[in-house]
Motif scaffolding. Structure first.
Motif, PDB file in Angstrom:
ATOM      1  N   ARG A  56      -6.153  15.548   6.517  1.00  0.00           N
ATOM      2  CA  ARG A  56      -7.240  14.595   6.278  1.00  0.00           C
ATOM      3  C   ARG A  56      -7.228  14.104   4.837  1.00  0.00           C
ATOM      4  O   ARG A  56      -7.487  12.933   4.564  1.00  0.00           O
ATOM      5  N   THR A  57      -6.930  15.002   3.916  1.00  0.00           N
ATOM      6  CA  THR A  57      -6.874  14.615   2.509  1.00  0.00           C
ATOM      7  C   THR A  57      -5.750  13.621   2.269  1.00  0.00           C
ATOM      8  O   THR A  57      -5.933  12.593   1.602  1.00  0.00           O
ATOM      9  N   LEU A  58      -4.569  13.931   2.801  1.00  0.00           N
ATOM     10  CA  LEU A  58      -3.439  13.016   2.648  1.00  0.00           C
ATOM     11  C   LEU A  58      -3.729  11.675   3.317  1.00  0.00           C
ATOM     12  O   LEU A  58      -3.379  10.611   2.782  1.00  0.00           O
ATOM     13  N   ALA A  59      -4.371  11.712   4.481  1.00  0.00           N
ATOM     14  CA  ALA A  59      -4.701  10.476   5.191  1.00  0.00           C
ATOM     15  C   ALA A  59      -5.692   9.635   4.395  1.00  0.00           C
ATOM     16  O   ALA A  59      -5.571   8.411   4.335  1.00  0.00           O
ATOM     17  N   ALA A  60      -6.686  10.281   3.779  1.00  0.00           N
ATOM     18  CA  ALA A  60      -7.669   9.545   2.989  1.00  0.00           C
ATOM     19  C   ALA A  60      -7.007   8.844   1.807  1.00  0.00           C
ATOM     20  O   ALA A  60      -7.310   7.681   1.498  1.00  0.00           O
ATOM     21  N   VAL A  61      -6.078   9.542   1.145  1.00  0.00           N
ATOM     22  CA  VAL A  61      -5.360   8.933   0.021  1.00  0.00           C
ATOM     23  C   VAL A  61      -4.509   7.771   0.515  1.00  0.00           C
ATOM     24  O   VAL A  61      -4.502   6.686  -0.092  1.00  0.00           O
ATOM     25  N   LEU A  62      -3.790   7.977   1.610  1.00  0.00           N
ATOM     26  CA  LEU A  62      -2.920   6.922   2.146  1.00  0.00           C
ATOM     27  C   LEU A  62      -3.727   5.689   2.537  1.00  0.00           C
ATOM     28  O   LEU A  62      -3.381   4.554   2.167  1.00  0.00           O
ATOM     29  N   VAL A  63      -4.806   5.899   3.275  1.00  0.00           N
ATOM     30  CA  VAL A  63      -5.631   4.770   3.729  1.00  0.00           C
ATOM     31  C   VAL A  63      -6.261   4.061   2.534  1.00  0.00           C
ATOM     32  O   VAL A  63      -6.301   2.825   2.475  1.00  0.00           O
ATOM     33  N   GLY A  64      -6.756   4.830   1.568  1.00  0.00           N
ATOM     34  CA  GLY A  64      -7.366   4.225   0.396  1.00  0.00           C
ATOM     35  C   GLY A  64      -6.388   3.390  -0.407  1.00  0.00           C
ATOM     36  O   GLY A  64      -6.682   2.250  -0.778  1.00  0.00           O
ATOM     37  N   VAL A  65      -5.208   3.939  -0.673  1.00  0.00           N
ATOM     38  CA  VAL A  65      -4.199   3.205  -1.435  1.00  0.00           C
ATOM     39  C   VAL A  65      -3.783   1.937  -0.692  1.00  0.00           C
ATOM     40  O   VAL A  65      -3.657   0.856  -1.290  1.00  0.00           O
ATOM     41  N   CYS A  66      -3.579   2.054   0.616  1.00  0.00           N
ATOM     42  CA  CYS A  66      -3.150   0.889   1.401  1.00  0.00           C
ATOM     43  C   CYS A  66      -4.209  -0.201   1.402  1.00  0.00           C
ATOM     44  O   CYS A  66      -3.914  -1.380   1.143  1.00  0.00           O
ATOM     45  N   LEU A  67      -5.460   0.158   1.677  1.00  0.00           N
ATOM     46  CA  LEU A  67      -6.511  -0.853   1.764  1.00  0.00           C
ATOM     47  C   LEU A  67      -6.856  -1.430   0.395  1.00  0.00           C
ATOM     48  O   LEU A  67      -7.118  -2.636   0.269  1.00  0.00           O
ATOM     49  N   GLY A  68      -6.856  -0.585  -0.634  1.00  0.00           N
ATOM     50  CA  GLY A  68      -7.141  -1.086  -1.972  1.00  0.00           C
ATOM     51  C   GLY A  68      -6.083  -2.058  -2.446  1.00  0.00           C
ATOM     52  O   GLY A  68      -6.397  -3.138  -2.980  1.00  0.00           O
ATOM     53  N   ALA A 273      -2.539  -4.218 -13.469  1.00  0.00           N
ATOM     54  CA  ALA A 273      -3.603  -3.238 -13.669  1.00  0.00           C
ATOM     55  C   ALA A 273      -4.624  -3.312 -12.545  1.00  0.00           C
ATOM     56  O   ALA A 273      -5.144  -2.284 -12.089  1.00  0.00           O
ATOM     57  N   GLN A 274      -4.914  -4.517 -12.082  1.00  0.00           N
ATOM     58  CA  GLN A 274      -5.830  -4.656 -10.947  1.00  0.00           C
ATOM     59  C   GLN A 274      -5.308  -3.930  -9.716  1.00  0.00           C
ATOM     60  O   GLN A 274      -6.053  -3.231  -9.025  1.00  0.00           O
ATOM     61  N   LEU A 275      -4.023  -4.110  -9.421  1.00  0.00           N
ATOM     62  CA  LEU A 275      -3.437  -3.457  -8.250  1.00  0.00           C
ATOM     63  C   LEU A 275      -3.532  -1.939  -8.357  1.00  0.00           C
ATOM     64  O   LEU A 275      -3.915  -1.250  -7.404  1.00  0.00           O
ATOM     65  N   LEU A 276      -3.175  -1.411  -9.533  1.00  0.00           N
ATOM     66  CA  LEU A 276      -3.199   0.035  -9.730  1.00  0.00           C
ATOM     67  C   LEU A 276      -4.611   0.587  -9.617  1.00  0.00           C
ATOM     68  O   LEU A 276      -4.857   1.575  -8.898  1.00  0.00           O
ATOM     69  N   LEU A 277      -5.551  -0.035 -10.322  1.00  0.00           N
ATOM     70  CA  LEU A 277      -6.923   0.459 -10.309  1.00  0.00           C
ATOM     71  C   LEU A 277      -7.571   0.284  -8.942  1.00  0.00           C
ATOM     72  O   LEU A 277      -8.351   1.131  -8.505  1.00  0.00           O
ATOM     73  N   SER A 278      -7.251  -0.794  -8.244  1.00  0.00           N
ATOM     74  CA  SER A 278      -7.807  -0.999  -6.908  1.00  0.00           C
ATOM     75  C   SER A 278      -7.342   0.099  -5.956  1.00  0.00           C
ATOM     76  O   SER A 278      -8.135   0.622  -5.161  1.00  0.00           O
ATOM     77  N   ALA A 279      -6.063   0.458  -6.030  1.00  0.00           N
ATOM     78  CA  ALA A 279      -5.546   1.536  -5.178  1.00  0.00           C
ATOM     79  C   ALA A 279      -6.226   2.862  -5.489  1.00  0.00           C
ATOM     80  O   ALA A 279      -6.611   3.611  -4.578  1.00  0.00           O
ATOM     81  N   LEU A 280      -6.401   3.170  -6.773  1.00  0.00           N
ATOM     82  CA  LEU A 280      -7.018   4.435  -7.169  1.00  0.00           C
ATOM     83  C   LEU A 280      -8.498   4.474  -6.805  1.00  0.00           C
ATOM     84  O   LEU A 280      -9.006   5.491  -6.309  1.00  0.00           O
ATOM     85  N   VAL A 281      -9.206   3.368  -7.060  1.00  0.00           N
ATOM     86  CA  VAL A 281     -10.629   3.319  -6.716  1.00  0.00           C
ATOM     87  C   VAL A 281     -10.818   3.508  -5.219  1.00  0.00           C
ATOM     88  O   VAL A 281     -11.676   4.278  -4.771  1.00  0.00           O
ATOM     89  N   ALA A 282     -10.019   2.812  -4.420  1.00  0.00           N
ATOM     90  CA  ALA A 282     -10.149   2.917  -2.966  1.00  0.00           C
ATOM     91  C   ALA A 282      -9.834   4.324  -2.477  1.00  0.00           C
ATOM     92  O   ALA A 282     -10.508   4.843  -1.578  1.00  0.00           O
ATOM     93  N   ASP A 284     -10.189   7.122  -4.204  1.00  0.00           N
ATOM     94  CA  ASP A 284     -11.319   7.971  -4.599  1.00  0.00           C
ATOM     95  C   ASP A 284     -12.502   7.788  -3.658  1.00  0.00           C
ATOM     96  O   ASP A 284     -13.113   8.766  -3.191  1.00  0.00           O
ATOM     97  N   VAL A 285     -12.831   6.534  -3.371  1.00  0.00           N
ATOM     98  CA  VAL A 285     -13.977   6.254  -2.506  1.00  0.00           C
ATOM     99  C   VAL A 285     -13.735   6.784  -1.099  1.00  0.00           C
ATOM    100  O   VAL A 285     -14.645   7.324  -0.455  1.00  0.00           O
TER     101      VAL A 285
END
Length: 332
Positions: A56-68, A273-282, A284-285
């Motif tokens: 679940r943790t890996l999935a959350a990171v993957l989904v967040g990075v992809c959508l962000g 920077a937008q791409l990187l921060l968007s992936a990280l923010v997503a 995290d959220v």
């Protein structure tokens, strides 16, 4: 700021391994992570940490990075700060494919649904790209959005038609479409990693052309770029990224819209920077939402998409009413 978000992401990943809906205490899970002998010998503890919480943790990171990343790309390419991945028909294509797999091909396992969702999302995006590629206005933002909206409405109607006659399919589809990370396995994620990595690499490769595109199509052409080609490449990358996310977690709304908005506020007009921060923010959220999903009504779970909607809906209204909306689009 990227370092802060990355450290926060690591801390949230650890918290995700420690906290769950079951009776396993966080202290015992911490002992397992540290390699304590009695904890490692406990099969119930291994089941909770390794077989349930880690995927679940890996999935959350993957989904967040992809959508962000996908949301940031799409908003920059269309110069629309309210654009999100559903515009390319990925969600509706994946939903229709899942219904077809359930109804006509007997797909019932989580892996089968994942494959059907991925194929459906990418097929829908491919059709949108074909519809938007021809003519003098090839790859224009309006053409991409119109093609995606039209195809999305078509798939939605077909999905509803098939569901009307199959109650059993509707029961399974209803669970998938609410958006959740429950039941995800590590083996399901591994085939998606190369696709997601390819999408992220293409995204960062488009950073400089997208920065030029943010100045306007005429300015981009004067700098040697081709706006139509840039948008078609971006749409292909968005298809990969959004297809992977939908395949893992079902349709997740708002995240691909809100994370790029936060990234622009932090990074300004710097596209990479937008791409990187968007992936990280997503990412995290997404992990925070999944953690809350486990504990809000314990021992049951709340769908992740529901929690994101509670936050994303009001925030979207605020963004739409904000005087900064126009400047946010220009900054892309």
């Amino acid at each position: 700021m990227a370092a802060v978000l990355l450290v926060l992401l690591l801390a949230l990943c650890v918290a995700s391994l420690l906290i769950g809906t079951g009776s396993t205490a966080p202290g015992r899970a911490w002992d397992y992570l540290l390699g304590e002998h009695t904890a490692r010998a406990d099969p119930q503890l291994r089941l909770a940490v390794v077989d349930v919480r880690l995927p679940r943790t890996l999935a959350a990171v993957l989904v967040g990075v992809c959508l962000g990343t996908a949301g940031c790309l799409l908003q920059a390419a269309t110069r629309n700060p309210l654009a999100e991945t559903g515009l390319l028909g990925v969600n509706s294509g994946a939903a229709f494919a899942v219904v077809v797999g359930l109804t006509f091909f007997g797909a019932s396992s989580a892996t089968a649904l994942l494959v059907w969702a991925l194929l459906g999302g990418m097929a829908a995006s491919a059709v949108v790209l074909l519809l938007a590629a021809g003519g003098r206005a090839a790859g224009s933002p309006l053409r991409l959005v119109l093609a995606g909206s039209a195809l999305g409405a078509t798939f939605h109607g077909l999905t509803s038609y098939v569901l009307l006659g199959t109650q059993s399919t509707f029961d399974v589809y209803r669970y998938w479409t609410i958006g959740s990370l429950a039941g995800v396995r590590t083996a399901d994620l591994l085939p998606l990693l190369p696709l997601a990595a390819a999408g992220v690499l293409v995204a960062f490769g488009c950073a400089r052309p997208l920065a030029a595109l943010g100045l306007g199509d005429d300015s981009a052409r004067s700098l040697g770029h081709h706006p139509g080609r840039i948008r078609l490449v971006v749409a292909a990358a968005v298809s990969l990224l959004a297809g992977c996310a939908v395949a893992v977690a079902g349709p997740i709304a708002f995240l691909g819209l809100l994370a790029p908005y936060a990234a622009r506020a932090l990074a300004g007009a710097r596209m990479a920077a937008q791409l990187l921060l968007s992936a990280l923010v997503a990412a995290d959220v997404m992990i925070v939402a999944d953690l809350l999903a486990r504990v809000v009504i314990r021992p049951w779970e709340t769908p992740v998409s529901v929690l994101l909607a509670f936050v994303g809906g009001p925030l979207l209204v605020w963004i739409a009413r904000s005087s900064r909306l126009s400047t946010a689009g220009a900054a892309s």
